[in-house]
Design a protein around this motif. Structure first.
Motif, PDB file in Angstrom:
ATOM      1  N   ALA A  29       0.839  -1.212   0.000  1.00  0.00           N
ATOM      2  CA  ALA A  29       0.000   0.000   0.000  1.00  0.00           C
ATOM      3  C   ALA A  29       0.867   1.253   0.000  1.00  0.00           C
ATOM      4  N   PHE A  30       1.927   1.262   0.801  1.00  0.00           N
ATOM      5  CA  PHE A  30       2.839   2.413   0.819  1.00  0.00           C
ATOM      6  C   PHE A  30       3.487   2.590  -0.557  1.00  0.00           C
ATOM      7  N   GLU A  31       3.901   1.483  -1.156  1.00  0.00           N
ATOM      8  CA  GLU A  31       4.526   1.542  -2.483  1.00  0.00           C
ATOM      9  C   GLU A  31       3.539   2.086  -3.515  1.00  0.00           C
ATOM     10  N   GLN A  32       2.315   1.600  -3.470  1.00  0.00           N
ATOM     11  CA  GLN A  32       1.280   2.042  -4.410  1.00  0.00           C
ATOM     12  C   GLN A  32       1.007   3.542  -4.271  1.00  0.00           C
ATOM     13  N   GLU A  33       1.145   4.052  -3.065  1.00  0.00           N
ATOM     14  CA  GLU A  33       0.929   5.476  -2.805  1.00  0.00           C
ATOM     15  C   GLU A  33       2.153   6.323  -3.154  1.00  0.00           C
ATOM     16  N   GLY A  34       3.248   5.660  -3.534  1.00  0.00           N
ATOM     17  CA  GLY A  34       4.465   6.393  -3.862  1.00  0.00           C
ATOM     18  C   GLY A  34       5.283   6.777  -2.639  1.00  0.00           C
ATOM     19  N   ILE A  35       5.030   6.113  -1.501  1.00  0.00           N
ATOM     20  CA  ILE A  35       5.755   6.423  -0.268  1.00  0.00           C
ATOM     21  C   ILE A  35       6.442   5.176   0.298  1.00  0.00           C
ATOM     22  N   ILE A 147      -5.546   6.250  -2.738  1.00  0.00           N
ATOM     23  CA  ILE A 147      -6.263   5.224  -3.507  1.00  0.00           C
ATOM     24  C   ILE A 147      -7.414   4.659  -2.678  1.00  0.00           C
ATOM     25  N   ALA A 148      -7.161   4.379  -1.400  1.00  0.00           N
ATOM     26  CA  ALA A 148      -8.230   3.890  -0.517  1.00  0.00           C
ATOM     27  C   ALA A 148      -9.307   4.956  -0.336  1.00  0.00           C
ATOM     28  N   GLN A 149      -8.918   6.214  -0.258  1.00  0.00           N
ATOM     29  CA  GLN A 149      -9.904   7.294  -0.097  1.00  0.00           C
ATOM     30  C   GLN A 149     -10.902   7.297  -1.255  1.00  0.00           C
ATOM     31  N   GLN A 150     -10.409   7.068  -2.456  1.00  0.00           N
ATOM     32  CA  GLN A 150     -11.311   7.018  -3.612  1.00  0.00           C
ATOM     33  C   GLN A 150     -12.298   5.860  -3.474  1.00  0.00           C
ATOM     34  N   LYS A 151     -11.804   4.706  -3.045  1.00  0.00           N
ATOM     35  CA  LYS A 151     -12.692   3.552  -2.843  1.00  0.00           C
ATOM     36  C   LYS A 151     -13.707   3.835  -1.758  1.00  0.00           C
ATOM     37  N   TRP A 152     -13.265   4.428  -0.642  1.00  0.00           N
ATOM     38  CA  TRP A 152     -14.180   4.698   0.472  1.00  0.00           C
ATOM     39  C   TRP A 152     -15.236   5.726   0.077  1.00  0.00           C
ATOM     40  N   MET A 174      -8.775  11.535   5.596  1.00  0.00           N
ATOM     41  CA  MET A 174     -10.238  11.592   5.569  1.00  0.00           C
ATOM     42  C   MET A 174     -10.814  10.656   6.621  1.00  0.00           C
ATOM     43  N   VAL A 175     -11.933  11.101   7.202  1.00  0.00           N
ATOM     44  CA  VAL A 175     -12.647  10.322   8.218  1.00  0.00           C
ATOM     45  C   VAL A 175     -14.106  10.228   7.794  1.00  0.00           C
ATOM     46  N   TRP A 176     -14.651   9.019   7.867  1.00  0.00           N
ATOM     47  CA  TRP A 176     -16.060   8.784   7.572  1.00  0.00           C
ATOM     48  C   TRP A 176     -16.779   8.387   8.852  1.00  0.00           C
TER      49      TRP A 176
END
Length: 192
Positions: A29-35, A147-152, A174-176
């Motif tokens: 997940a960190f890699e996918q986010e570029g971090i 990426i997770a924020q878009q899904k959420w 972000m918080v839901w």
């Protein structure tokens, strides 16, 4: 998908395999986010999740916090996790402590090789079903992963709070806040 997916409560026997899910998915997940270069942050997150599993497996009488995990298994191999417990520090900070008494849906991780098969949705559905059974009316969740924020946002709608530049310039948190019944109704409509 030929493999059968089951969702079960976490047991002591499952603990190491669940931790292995974190050790695989968190760096990805960190890699996918570029971090992916934030190795200390990755190790801190993995250690935090391991500690949460340890807390969840403590006898109920000795627990400080009411934390529980569900695991997704494919042919008896753990491929995903989800947890519920007290809201985390980021949620408390981002909401000025308005959600301190609301439990958090967290630790939703699915192994990269089986993502996109509906395992995450099955874990959420199982958790929402358990929350209904327990009489819990609301839950919150958060994400700093874009990426997770878009899904959420697709799954849960607009966030309750957006903490602009929380992690760094251009990286929001972000918080839901979700009503259990609303989400259960949405799932049931999708099944029809």
């Amino acid at each position: 998908m030929d493999e059968k997916i089951t969702i079960e409560p976490l047991t002591r026997v499952d603990a190491d395999a669940a931790c292995q899910v974190f050790e695989t998915t968190i760096p990805a997940a960190f890699e996918q986010e570029g971090i992916g270069s934030l190795l200390d942050d990755i190790q801190h997150e993995i250690a935090h999740k391991r500690a949460l599993i340890h807390t969840a497996l403590q006898p109920k009488a000795n627990k400080e916090a009411n934390v529980f995990f569900l695991v997704a298994k494919m042919d008896d191999v753990i491929v995903g996790t989800i947890s519920y417990g007290p809201c985390g520090e980021e949620i408390r900070e981002c909401t000025d402590h308005r959600l301190n008494d609301i439990g958090e849906l967290g630790s939703l991780y699915v192994l990269p090789e089986v993502q996109g098969l509906g395992i995450g949705s099955a874990l959420i559905l199982a958790l929402v079903t358990e929350l209904q059974r327990l009489g819990i009316k609301q839950f919150c969740l958060d994400s700093g992963y874009q990426i997770a924020q878009q899904k959420w946002q697709r799954k849960f709608g607009e966030p309750y709070v957006v903490a602009k530049n929380y992690w760094d310039e251009g990286t929001d948190h972000m918080v839901w806040l979700c009503r259990v019944q609303d989400f259960a109704d949405k799932i049931n409509r999708c099944k029809r």
